[in-house]
Design an enzyme around this catalytic site. Structure first.
Site, PDB file in Angstrom:
ATOM      1  CE  LYS A 174      -1.739   2.976   2.001  1.00 51.26           C
ATOM      2  NZ  LYS A 174      -1.613   4.237   1.728  1.00 51.26           N
ATOM      3  CD  GLU A 249      12.588   4.596   9.048  1.00 52.86           C
ATOM      4  OE1 GLU A 249      12.555   5.461  10.065  1.00 52.86           O
ATOM      5  OE2 GLU A 249      12.538   4.677   7.866  1.00 52.86           O
ATOM      6  CB  CYS A 283      13.194   8.818   8.596  1.00 47.18           C
ATOM      7  SG  CYS A 283      14.168   7.816   7.463  1.00 47.18           S
ATOM      8  CD  GLU A 384      10.095  12.743  11.741  1.00 51.00           C
ATOM      9  OE1 GLU A 384       8.777  12.096  11.601  1.00 51.00           O
ATOM     10  OE2 GLU A 384      10.932  12.346  11.019  1.00 51.00           O
TER      11      GLU A 384
HETATM   12  P1  NAI Z   1       1.868   8.675   7.466  1.00 60.44           P
HETATM   13  O1  NAI Z   1       2.474   7.720   8.601  1.00 60.44           O
HETATM   14  O2  NAI Z   1       0.247   8.821   7.888  1.00 60.44           O
HETATM   15  O3  NAI Z   1       1.642   7.650   6.393  1.00 60.44           O
HETATM   16  C1  NAI Z   1       2.527   6.765   5.938  1.00 60.44           C
HETATM   17  C2  NAI Z   1       1.662   5.811   5.235  1.00 60.44           C
HETATM   18  O4  NAI Z   1       0.894   4.986   6.219  1.00 60.44           O
HETATM   19  C3  NAI Z   1       0.782   6.132   3.988  1.00 60.44           C
HETATM   20  O5  NAI Z   1       0.933   4.957   3.037  1.00 60.44           O
HETATM   21  C4  NAI Z   1      -0.526   6.116   4.794  1.00 60.44           C
HETATM   22  O6  NAI Z   1      -1.450   6.014   3.752  1.00 60.44           O
HETATM   23  C5  NAI Z   1      -0.245   4.993   5.563  1.00 60.44           C
HETATM   24  N1  NAI Z   1      -1.290   5.164   6.955  1.00 60.44           N
HETATM   25  C6  NAI Z   1      -1.701   6.189   7.610  1.00 60.44           C
HETATM   26  N2  NAI Z   1      -2.337   5.777   8.638  1.00 60.44           N
HETATM   27  C7  NAI Z   1      -2.701   4.539   8.532  1.00 60.44           C
HETATM   28  C8  NAI Z   1      -3.188   3.838   9.418  1.00 60.44           C
HETATM   29  N3  NAI Z   1      -3.773   3.992  10.488  1.00 60.44           N
HETATM   30  N4  NAI Z   1      -3.433   2.228   9.195  1.00 60.44           N
HETATM   31  C9  NAI Z   1      -2.679   1.918   8.131  1.00 60.44           C
HETATM   32  N5  NAI Z   1      -1.957   2.646   7.306  1.00 60.44           N
HETATM   33  C10 NAI Z   1      -1.889   4.059   7.775  1.00 60.44           C
HETATM   34  O7  NAI Z   1       2.496   9.846   7.251  1.00 60.44           O
HETATM   35  P2  NAI Z   1       1.989  11.130   6.567  1.00 60.44           P
HETATM   36  O8  NAI Z   1       0.738  11.778   6.807  1.00 60.44           O
HETATM   37  O9  NAI Z   1       2.151  10.631   5.140  1.00 60.44           O
HETATM   38  O10 NAI Z   1       3.152  12.321   6.905  1.00 60.44           O
HETATM   39  C11 NAI Z   1       3.028  12.919   8.214  1.00 60.44           C
HETATM   40  C12 NAI Z   1       4.280  12.684   8.972  1.00 60.44           C
HETATM   41  O11 NAI Z   1       4.975  11.513   9.070  1.00 60.44           O
HETATM   42  C13 NAI Z   1       5.302  13.572   8.292  1.00 60.44           C
HETATM   43  O12 NAI Z   1       5.086  14.862   8.642  1.00 60.44           O
HETATM   44  C14 NAI Z   1       6.518  13.116   8.986  1.00 60.44           C
HETATM   45  O13 NAI Z   1       7.016  13.698  10.212  1.00 60.44           O
HETATM   46  C15 NAI Z   1       6.304  11.682   9.179  1.00 60.44           C
HETATM   47  N6  NAI Z   1       6.780  10.896   7.977  1.00 60.44           N
HETATM   48  C16 NAI Z   1       8.050  10.094   8.326  1.00 60.44           C
HETATM   49  C17 NAI Z   1       8.477   9.115   7.363  1.00 60.44           C
HETATM   50  C18 NAI Z   1       9.700   8.490   7.442  1.00 60.44           C
HETATM   51  O14 NAI Z   1      10.494   8.190   6.918  1.00 60.44           O
HETATM   52  N7  NAI Z   1      10.044   7.901   8.891  1.00 60.44           N
HETATM   53  C19 NAI Z   1       8.001   9.453   6.276  1.00 60.44           C
HETATM   54  C20 NAI Z   1       6.950  10.237   5.774  1.00 60.44           C
HETATM   55  C21 NAI Z   1       6.409  10.788   6.693  1.00 60.44           C
END
Ligand code: NAI
Ligand code: MG
Length: 491
Positions: A174, A249, A283, A384
């Site tokens: 996904k 991660e 990250c 973050e």
């Molecule tokens: P997110 O963590 O909400 O989304 C990442 C993935 O998880 C997407 O594919 C999303 O559709 C999915 N997802 C979200 N909620 C879910 C749930 N309850 N169950 C299953 N899948 C779910 O991140 P988002 O909203 O894109 O970005 C928000 C913050 O996340 C950013 O501001 C940043 O701080 C952090 N982030 C960290 C990353 C890293 O590499 N560790 C990468 C991207 C964002």
């Protein structure tokens, strides 16, 4: 506009809801493709295809064969790296220079784990039981759900998928709703490489319906996730209901620590690479710059001088250093944090606003921003931001640097800049993080384990051990001769 369908069981599938959503180019702000809006019904179809593929031969295929397919895939990735990089840039707005490096380099993960596929050995266990032979074997887990973010969609997928496939698992992916196109495009290469149908599937859509359904599905054995700590925590809670394996991660608030004995010019470049590369959307961003007090002022002066020269603009241009922020919510979040830092009393010495100057187009740009006078208790030092916003914090010596460095909930990475080898080793021992870079920053490899301490996550990706995150060990006992023993006591 191009339409991207789901990829399930080796074919392109329309969304069962009949619905689509737009994906935008962060540079122009314009929609450029339509993506299948997945639903739990699509997840159901994909998981049953992946389960059937697992049971009907993929897991039993000779690991050497699986490895060959992964090598073939790696060659195809290299052939198409430029094309895949363009899609990444169109969808996430990161620099073409960085994304073409990533799409080419990700082939190495598939090669590394392709090579490892037939080298995972069990053991003969020297037990204390006379007349019984005991050995172990490593077996795949089954169907792995992979949920990826928007910052480096294909590379972060490679970290999961290469190891999972080599181990004999099948996958349902996904991708982020903001950047689904590259993953769907990538599926063509699995078809061409000759992977059996159902081994790799992608269902596009949102976290709430597709992501959550994948996490809740009883036939999914493990979730491998990269994204925010809050989503990771929700996923962990939901995965507990079906007792899934998990790897998370989850980002960080990494300290980039500069001692007075460092090569200052190199450390300035390291600080910039830590926070302004990828527009800070990584990250591993070195979002807290810890400066020894004796060099604080002159370091900041030089840092501002260099950071000022960064060219903001079109991510497709090889001359651009700082591209747009990828998503509209992320853009608002970064600007909100800049306001928060100002209200907390931090001192903005560079940037501090959105950017709409030359090269900005309709994109959501934020100026490279540096705050000094930050203390580690401020939100700008603890949370973050995931954008080009640096918090500079002074420190007084090794102990102080370690205390401040560790005083956050996260623990993904740290940079240490010093010419003193003893200090470098002491720092690497004391910092509670998964990766320590000494006199460099942002180095990663397929061969080196990557992951977080504390709130930065669970599990490791890359390196020899990571394949075991997609396997479980089985212990097999064989009696060498049959004999009648007392059945009421343990042997
Ligand atoms: P997110 O963590 O909400 O989304 C990442 C993935 O998880 C997407 O594919 C999303 O559709 C999915 N997802 C979200 N909620 C879910 C749930 N309850 N169950 C299953 N899948 C779910 O991140 P988002 O909203 O894109 O970005 C928000 C913050 O996340 C950013 O501001 C940043 O701080 C952090 N982030 C960290 C990353 C890293 O590499 N560790 C990468 C991207 C964002
Ligand atoms: Mg997009």
């Amino acid at each position: 506009m191009q339409n991207y369908q789901h990829y399930i069981n080796g074919t392109w599938v329309e969304p069962s809801s009949g619905e689509w959503f737009d994906t935008a180019n962060p540079y122009t702000g314009e929609a450029w493709a339509k993506i299948a809006h997945g639903s739990p019904a699509d997840v159901e179809t994909a998981v049953s295809a992946a389960k059937a593929a697992f049971e009907n031969g993929w897991a039993d295929m000779k690991p050497t064969q699986r490895g060959r397919l992964l090598y073939k895939l790696a060659d195809l990735i290299e052939r198409d790296a430029a094309h895949l990089a363009e899609i990444e840039v169109r969808d996430n707005g990161k620099l073409i220079a960085e994304m073409s490096g990533q799409t080419k380099y990700m082939a190495e993960w598939y090669r590394y784990y392709g090579g490892l596929a037939d080298k995972v050995e069990g053991a003969v266990i020297p037990t204390d039981k006379p007349g019984i032979f005991n050995f172990t074997r490593y077996e795949p887990l089954g169907v792995i759900g992979m949920i990826t973010p928007w910052n480096s969609p294909l590379l972060l997928l490679a970290w999961k998928l290469a190891a999972a496939l080599a181990a004999g698992n099948t996958a349902v992916i996904k991708p982020s709703e903001f950047t689904s196109a590259s993953t769907l495009e990538f599926m063509k290469l699995f078809q061409e490489a000759g992977f059996p149908d159902g081994v790799v599937n992608t269902v596009s859509g949102f976290g709430v319906d597709v992501g959550a359904a994948l996490v809740a599905h009883k036939d999914v054995s493990k979730i491998a996730f990269t994204g925010s700590d809050l989503s990771g925590q929700k996923i962990y809670e939901s995965a507990a209901k079906t007792l899934k394996h998990i790897s998370l991660e989850l980002g960080g608030k990494s300290p980039n620590i500069v001692f007075e004995d460092a090569d200052i010019e190199a450390a300035v470049m390291g600080a910039i690479s830590g926070i302004f590369a990828a527009t800070g959307q990584t990250c591993i961003a070195g979002s807290r710059l810890l400066l020894q007090r004796s060099i604080h002022d002159r370091f900041v002066e030089r840092l501002v001088e260099v950071a000022k020269t960064a060219t903001i603009g079109d991510p497709m241009s090889p001359d651009t250093h700082v591209g747009p922020v990828t998503t509209p919510p992320q853009y608002r979040k970064v600007l909100d944090y800049i306001e928060i830092a100002k209200q907390e009393g931090a001192n903005c010495v560079l940037g501090g606003h959105s950017y709409s100057g030359p090269g900005a187009q309709g994109g959501q740009f934020v100026e490279p921003t540096i705050f000094t006078g930050v203390n580690n208790a401020m939100r700008i030092a603890q949370e973050e931001v995931f954008g080009p916003v640096l918090a500079v914090i002074p420190f007084d010596g090794e102990e102080d640097a370690i205390a401040i460095g560790n005083d956050v909930d996260f623990g993904l990475a740290a940079g240490v800049w010093t010419q003193d080898i003893g200090r470098a080793i002491r720092m690497s021992e004391k910092l509670r993080v998964g990766t320590v870079w000494i006199n460099t920053y942002r180095a990663v490899s397929f061969a080196s384990p990557f992951g977080g301490f504390k709130r930065s996550g669970i599990g490791r990706e890359s390196g020899l051990d990571a394949i075991k995150e997609y396997m479980q060990v089985k212990s097999v006992w064989i009696a060498q001769e049959t004999s009648v023993t007392n059945p009421f006591i343990m042997r």
